[in-house]
Scaffold this motif. Sequence first.
Motif, PDB file in Angstrom:
ATOM      1  N   UNK A 294       1.107  -1.401   0.015  1.00  0.00           N
ATOM      2  CA  UNK A 294      -0.396  -0.134   0.228  1.00  0.00           C
ATOM      3  C   UNK A 294       0.638   1.529   0.066  1.00  0.00           C
ATOM      4  N   UNK A 295       0.620   1.791  -0.736  1.00  0.00           N
ATOM      5  CA  UNK A 295       1.338   3.334  -0.520  1.00  0.00           C
ATOM      6  C   UNK A 295      -0.249   4.428  -0.281  1.00  0.00           C
ATOM      7  N   UNK A 296       0.428   6.115  -0.444  1.00  0.00           N
ATOM      8  CA  UNK A 296      -0.449   6.843   0.074  1.00  0.00           C
ATOM      9  C   UNK A 296      -2.078   6.869  -1.009  1.00  0.00           C
TER      10      UNK A 296
ATOM     11  N   UNK B 204       5.744  -9.237  -9.354  1.00  0.00           N
ATOM     12  CA  UNK B 204       4.565  -8.283  -9.613  1.00  0.00           C
ATOM     13  C   UNK B 204       4.542  -6.740  -8.823  1.00  0.00           C
ATOM     14  N   UNK B 205       3.943  -6.788  -7.678  1.00  0.00           N
ATOM     15  CA  UNK B 205       4.534  -6.244  -6.763  1.00  0.00           C
ATOM     16  C   UNK B 205       5.360  -4.932  -6.810  1.00  0.00           C
TER      17      UNK B 205
ATOM     18  N   UNK C 266      11.011   0.821  -4.742  1.00  0.00           N
ATOM     19  CA  UNK C 266      11.485  -0.787  -3.878  1.00  0.00           C
ATOM     20  C   UNK C 266      10.374  -1.080  -2.742  1.00  0.00           C
ATOM     21  N   UNK C 267       9.299  -1.714  -3.000  1.00  0.00           N
ATOM     22  CA  UNK C 267       8.864  -1.531  -1.306  1.00  0.00           C
ATOM     23  C   UNK C 267      10.143  -2.387   0.061  1.00  0.00           C
ATOM     24  N   UNK C 268       9.423  -2.034   1.029  1.00  0.00           N
ATOM     25  CA  UNK C 268      10.070  -2.961   2.571  1.00  0.00           C
ATOM     26  C   UNK C 268       9.413  -4.250   3.034  1.00  0.00           C
TER      27      UNK C 268
ATOM     28  N   UNK D 163      -3.134   0.245  -3.249  1.00  0.00           N
ATOM     29  CA  UNK D 163      -2.593  -1.012  -2.544  1.00  0.00           C
ATOM     30  C   UNK D 163      -2.715  -2.095  -4.331  1.00  0.00           C
ATOM     31  N   UNK D 164      -1.547  -2.471  -3.759  1.00  0.00           N
ATOM     32  CA  UNK D 164      -1.380  -3.276  -5.007  1.00  0.00           C
ATOM     33  C   UNK D 164      -1.485  -4.860  -4.434  1.00  0.00           C
ATOM     34  N   UNK D 165      -2.494  -5.349  -5.357  1.00  0.00           N
ATOM     35  CA  UNK D 165      -2.073  -6.965  -5.272  1.00  0.00           C
ATOM     36  C   UNK D 165      -1.998  -7.910  -6.178  1.00  0.00           C
TER      37      UNK D 165
END
Length: 89
Positions: A62-64, A75-76, A83-85, A67-69
Amino acid sequence: TELNLSPNASDADVIVEGWCRWGCELADRLRGAFSIVLHDHHLGTIYAARDAFGQEPLFFSESDREWIFADHPGKVRQALSAPPSIDMV
């Protein structure tokens, strides 16, 4: 059978009708390997679930603003601009 759908009903038909009938108890009623994400515009909610044995993966971020699934972490990452944590919970 509980949903009174045609034997030719698609998986999407089963999910939508199941959501309308059981709401958050939907995943408890499904059998087999699955991962699903539903956005209920009327309630303003997101419902995400996967099978109890985790056979079908489900990754999210999720970001501000979104949401990405996805079914794979790559793919996320690809959908994100940064880059995500990683949270191993």
